[in-house]
Scaffold this motif. Structure first.
Motif, short mmCIF file in Angstrom:
data_model
loop_
_atom_site.label_atom_id
_atom_site.label_comp_id
_atom_site.label_asym_id
_atom_site.label_seq_id
_atom_site.Cartn_x
_atom_site.Cartn_y
_atom_site.Cartn_z
N ARG A 172 0.83 -1.21 0.00
CA ARG A 172 0.00 0.00 0.00
C ARG A 172 0.87 1.26 0.00
O ARG A 172 0.60 2.21 -0.74
CB ARG A 172 -0.91 -0.02 1.23
N VAL A 173 1.92 1.26 0.82
CA VAL A 173 2.81 2.41 0.89
C VAL A 173 3.53 2.61 -0.43
O VAL A 173 3.70 3.74 -0.90
CB VAL A 173 3.81 2.25 2.06
N HIS A 174 3.96 1.51 -1.05
CA HIS A 174 4.60 1.60 -2.36
C HIS A 174 3.64 2.18 -3.39
O HIS A 174 4.05 3.00 -4.24
CB HIS A 174 5.08 0.22 -2.81
N SER A 175 2.38 1.77 -3.35
CA SER A 175 1.41 2.27 -4.33
C SER A 175 1.17 3.76 -4.12
O SER A 175 1.01 4.51 -5.10
CB SER A 175 0.09 1.50 -4.23
N ILE A 176 1.17 4.22 -2.87
CA ILE A 176 1.01 5.64 -2.58
C ILE A 176 2.23 6.41 -3.10
O ILE A 176 2.11 7.49 -3.68
CB ILE A 176 0.83 5.88 -1.07
N SER A 177 3.41 5.82 -2.90
CA SER A 177 4.64 6.44 -3.39
C SER A 177 4.62 6.56 -4.91
O SER A 177 4.99 7.61 -5.49
CB SER A 177 5.85 5.61 -2.93
N GLU A 178 4.21 5.49 -5.58
CA GLU A 178 4.16 5.50 -7.04
C GLU A 178 3.12 6.50 -7.56
O GLU A 178 3.36 7.20 -8.54
CB GLU A 178 3.85 4.09 -7.56
N LEU A 179 1.96 6.56 -6.89
CA LEU A 179 0.94 7.52 -7.28
C LEU A 179 1.46 8.95 -7.12
O LEU A 179 1.25 9.80 -7.99
CB LEU A 179 -0.32 7.32 -6.43
N LYS A 230 -9.50 2.70 4.84
CA LYS A 230 -9.29 2.17 6.18
C LYS A 230 -8.93 0.68 6.13
O LYS A 230 -9.48 -0.07 5.33
CB LYS A 230 -10.53 2.38 7.05
N ASN A 231 -8.01 0.31 6.99
CA ASN A 231 -7.65 -1.09 7.18
C ASN A 231 -7.31 -1.25 8.65
O ASN A 231 -6.30 -0.71 9.12
CB ASN A 231 -6.46 -1.47 6.29
N ILE A 232 -8.14 -1.97 9.38
CA ILE A 232 -7.98 -2.02 10.84
C ILE A 232 -6.65 -2.67 11.25
O ILE A 232 -6.08 -2.31 12.28
CB ILE A 232 -9.16 -2.75 11.52
N LEU A 233 -6.16 -3.59 10.43
CA LEU A 233 -4.89 -4.24 10.76
C LEU A 233 -3.72 -3.28 10.55
O LEU A 233 -2.80 -3.22 11.37
CB LEU A 233 -4.70 -5.50 9.91
N HIS A 234 -3.77 -2.51 9.47
CA HIS A 234 -2.73 -1.51 9.24
C HIS A 234 -2.77 -0.45 10.34
O HIS A 234 -1.72 -0.05 10.87
CB HIS A 234 -2.95 -0.82 7.89
N ASP A 235 -3.99 0.00 10.67
CA ASP A 235 -4.14 1.04 11.68
C ASP A 235 -3.63 0.56 13.04
O ASP A 235 -2.99 1.32 13.78
CB ASP A 235 -5.60 1.47 11.80
N ARG A 236 -3.90 -0.69 13.37
CA ARG A 236 -3.45 -1.25 14.65
C ARG A 236 -1.93 -1.24 14.74
O ARG A 236 -1.35 -0.83 15.75
CB ARG A 236 -3.99 -2.67 14.79
N LEU A 237 -1.29 -1.64 13.66
CA LEU A 237 0.17 -1.71 13.63
C LEU A 237 0.79 -0.32 13.75
O LEU A 237 1.74 -0.11 14.53
CB LEU A 237 0.63 -2.39 12.34
N PRO A 242 4.54 3.92 17.12
CA PRO A 242 4.54 5.29 16.59
C PRO A 242 5.76 5.63 15.74
O PRO A 242 5.70 6.54 14.92
CB PRO A 242 4.50 6.15 17.87
N SER A 243 6.86 4.91 15.94
CA SER A 243 8.08 5.20 15.17
C SER A 243 8.26 4.25 13.98
O SER A 243 9.26 4.34 13.26
CB SER A 243 9.32 5.09 16.07
N PHE A 244 7.29 3.36 13.77
CA PHE A 244 7.43 2.38 12.69
C PHE A 244 7.42 3.06 11.33
O PHE A 244 6.59 3.93 11.04
CB PHE A 244 6.27 1.37 12.75
N HIS A 245 8.34 2.67 10.47
CA HIS A 245 8.30 3.10 9.07
C HIS A 245 9.19 2.19 8.24
O HIS A 245 10.17 1.64 8.73
CB HIS A 245 8.77 4.56 8.92
N PHE A 246 8.78 2.03 6.98
CA PHE A 246 9.62 1.30 6.04
C PHE A 246 10.76 2.23 5.62
O PHE A 246 10.55 3.42 5.38
CB PHE A 246 8.81 0.87 4.81
N ARG A 257 -0.30 7.65 9.01
CA ARG A 257 -0.39 7.83 10.45
C ARG A 257 -1.15 9.11 10.81
O ARG A 257 -1.88 9.15 11.79
CB ARG A 257 1.01 7.85 11.06
N ASP A 258 -0.99 10.15 10.00
CA ASP A 258 -1.70 11.42 10.25
C ASP A 258 -3.21 11.21 10.23
O ASP A 258 -3.95 11.90 10.92
CB ASP A 258 -1.29 12.47 9.22
#
Length: 261
Positions: A172-179, A230-237, A242-246, A257-258
């Protein structure tokens, strides 16, 4: 075989107690319930492993509380550092960052947390473990395999779900980056085209600025649509860490996160 089941049950109980400690420690300052941990269920396996290490390696030093405290700091800090390193290499992501804390090592461990882990080792050795041991040895031996098997099944399912969650989040993050890259390229081409029309006096400066502003609004709306899913699993992680990032994709994780705030 009995020892295996007993140690497995220790692992289960301390994983759950560790999760509870993390939830309390992280929820109070943020004033909301945080489901902490790498996995989704109410357990943090790293605490289970840590407790087994403390039980087996520090128990001989039972008569020396100060030594238990100091060795507990070393053992648990080493475990946390190795865990952070392995998670980073496996998922190409940073899960926590203590670089803003004093006396940290590569942001993976810090003196404050290590001291707290040392205190937890004292509580475990002199308080919790003797109490749990009495309770576990009162459980009929026929039930132990069923309890351990049940937990292992739940744990395996949770691991599969978590791996899927991380993989899908990264996609998902990659697709946002590509978009984002595609939209910026379109904006660049549009600006060049409008500038060319302006130079030929086929378009006024005001009209050029208006079209650019309209297209920028369109770009922002397209990005917001992607982020707003929304994705509850992504949101939970993201909420749990709070410092998680690829690595190299921090900007786009921040956008997701925002949305949770």
């Amino acid at each position: 075989m009995l020892n295996f089941y007993i140690n497995s049950l220790y692992f289960v109980l301390y994983s759950m107690l560790g999760w509870l400690s993390e939830v309390i420690y992280c929820s109070i300052p943020r004033k909301k319930l945080i489901n902490r941990g790498f996995l989704n269920g109410p357990y943090c396996p790293v605490y289970g492993f840590g407790a087994l290490l403390v039980i087996h390696f520090l128990w001989p030093f039972y008569p020396y509380p100060l030594l238990v405290f100091l060795l507990g700091i070393i053992v648990t800090s080493l475990l946390e550092y190795i865990t952070s390193f392995l998670l980073e290499k496996l998922f190409h992501a940073h899960w926590w960052d203590y670089s803003q804390h004093h006396f940290n090592i590569h942001g993976r461990v810090c003196l404050l947390n290590s001291t707290l882990f040392g205190l937890l080792c004292l509580i475990l050795v002199y308080g919790i473990h003797p109490f749990l041991t009495k309770g576990i040895f009162n459980i009929p031996s026929t039930f132990l395999p069923l309890i351990v098997m049940g937990f292992n099944i739940i744990l395996c399912v949770d691991i599969v779900v978590t791996l899927y969650t991380i993989t899908s989040l990264k996609d998902r993050v990659h697709s946002i980056s590509e978009l984002n890259t595609t939209l910026k390229e379109k904006l660049y081409l549009l600006e060049n085209k409008l500038s060319s029309l302006e130079e030929k006096h086929l378009l006024s400066e005001g009209q050029r600025n208006l079209r650019c502003a309209e297209f920028i609004t369109y770009l922002e709306n397209e990005m917001n649509k992607k982020v707003a899913i929304k994705n509850i699993l992504h949101d939970r992680l993201l909420d749990a860490f709070p410092s998680f990032h690829f690595i190299h994709l921090e900007e786009y994780i921040s956008k997701l996160r925002d949305r949770l705030k």
